[in-house]
Design an enzyme around this catalytic site. Structure first.
Site, mmCIF file in Angstrom:
data_model
loop_
_atom_site.group_PDB
_atom_site.id
_atom_site.type_symbol
_atom_site.label_atom_id
_atom_site.label_comp_id
_atom_site.label_asym_id
_atom_site.label_seq_id
_atom_site.Cartn_x
_atom_site.Cartn_y
_atom_site.Cartn_z
ATOM 1 N N ASP A 67 0.817 -1.215 0.000
ATOM 2 C CA ASP A 67 0.000 0.000 0.000
ATOM 3 C C ASP A 67 0.853 1.269 0.000
ATOM 4 O OD1 ASP A 67 0.994 -0.374 2.560
ATOM 5 O OD2 ASP A 67 -0.942 -0.751 3.486
ATOM 6 N N ASP A 136 -7.089 -2.677 14.661
ATOM 7 C CA ASP A 136 -8.487 -2.947 14.313
ATOM 8 C C ASP A 136 -8.626 -4.151 13.373
ATOM 9 O OD1 ASP A 136 -7.489 -1.930 11.944
ATOM 10 O OD2 ASP A 136 -8.917 -0.295 11.763
ATOM 11 N N HIS A 138 -6.959 -4.563 10.511
ATOM 12 C CA HIS A 138 -6.741 -4.311 9.084
ATOM 13 C C HIS A 138 -5.470 -4.980 8.584
ATOM 14 C CE1 HIS A 138 -4.421 -0.449 10.236
ATOM 15 N NE2 HIS A 138 -3.585 -1.068 9.429
ATOM 16 N N GLU A 143 -9.483 -1.790 5.737
ATOM 17 C CA GLU A 143 -10.049 -1.533 7.063
ATOM 18 C C GLU A 143 -11.298 -2.386 7.282
ATOM 19 O OE1 GLU A 143 -8.510 0.074 9.169
ATOM 20 O OE2 GLU A 143 -7.538 1.886 8.413
#
Ligand code: GLP
Length: 263
Positions: A67, A136, A138, A143
């Site tokens: 990314d 979280d 991800h 996400e």
């Protein structure tokens, strides 16, 4: 899924680097999927050492990063391209023309995303994809709420991710709100996936990914659908696993049967 629980962060870095080195020795022109964040830095340092002291060569290696923040130039201090150059590529003998990071400032976002997908296919697919994980759950910048079949695209960062990554930017306000990321479907196309996590802050995300229901609530849980995932954890990141004893026993059994290719 093979779950390997090691003593501490340093042992995790050693194991991840050894795993990559083993592939590179077996397949000198392997296609690597690489990750950023604080977690893989130790493993990259080990790989640099293996290159310097033991002649591990990356000359024929190709790589694709997961990314990049949208809006950052390649030489921005927090761009993932710059991170990779500094943390791994510059100190080794890799041909930078064969290293790919999604563009932070693409002319056209959709075209750039499709091109990234096409380049992965043209390279023959990713042999070994390294992943960290967000608090979280991800993976890359997928996400919670991301489609489990998603491909490379533009995503919006979740509030917890902005908060967590603010430490690199100095302030929350400076963290870009969007990124180009490989999708979960793109990641699942890799031949083997290596997930690494350290520290108690990742324990819940790890438990959800390994033992929770497969759900877009915890993007890492999609890894349960892949046939060849190895997870390297330190004790702190493993402490919420319900079947921890089973994973430890399973490692012992496989080792005694000579079934483990890696230390
Ligand atoms: C970032 C990256 C992820 C990385 C995660 C964890 O947002 N996009 O690829 O796995 O956060 O980062 P860290 O290793 O710093 O905890």
């Amino acid at each position: 899924m093979r779950v390997v629980v090691l003593e501490d962060e340093s042992a995790v870095a050693d194991a991840v680097a050894a795993h990559f080195a083993s592939l590179i020795r077996r397949k000198p022109d392997a296609v690597l999927g690489l990750a950023t964040g604080g977690t893989p830095v130790g493993a990259y340092q080990r790989l640099i050492e293996l290159h310097r002291r033991h002649g591990l060569s990356f000359r024929q290696i190709s790589s694709f990063n997961l990314d990049e923040y949208l809006g950052l130039d390649e030489d921005h201090p927090q761009s993932y391209r710059r991170f990779m150059n500094e943390q791994l590529f510059d100190p080794i003998d890799i041909d930078k023309n064969r290293t790919r990071v999604p563009p932070g400032r693409p002319d056209d976002i959709r075209t750039a995303c499709q091109r990234y997908e096409d380049e992965i296919v043209a390279a023959g697919g990713i042999d070994l994809q390294l992943l960290g994980i967000g608090r979280d759950g991800h993976i890359a910048f997928n996400e919670p709420g991301s489609s489990l079949a998603s491909r490379t695209r533009c995503t919006t960062l979740a509030a917890t991710t902005i908060l967590d990554n603010a430490r690199f930017f100095g302030s929350e306000d400076l963290v870009p709100r969007a990124a180009l990321t490989m999708g979960i479907g793109t990641i699942l196309d890799a031949r083997q996936i290596l997930l690494m996590a350290t520290g108690s802050g990742k324990a819940e995300a790890i438990a959800g990914s390994i033992e929770g229901p497969v759900s877009s609530r915890v993007p890492g849980s999609a890894l349960q659908l892949h046939p060849d995932v190895v997870v390297y954890l330190d004790a702190a990141a493993a402490h919420r696993l319900e079947y921890l004893e089973y994973y430890l026993e399973s490692e012992r059994t496989h080792r005694s049967l000579g079934l483990l290719p890696f230390p």
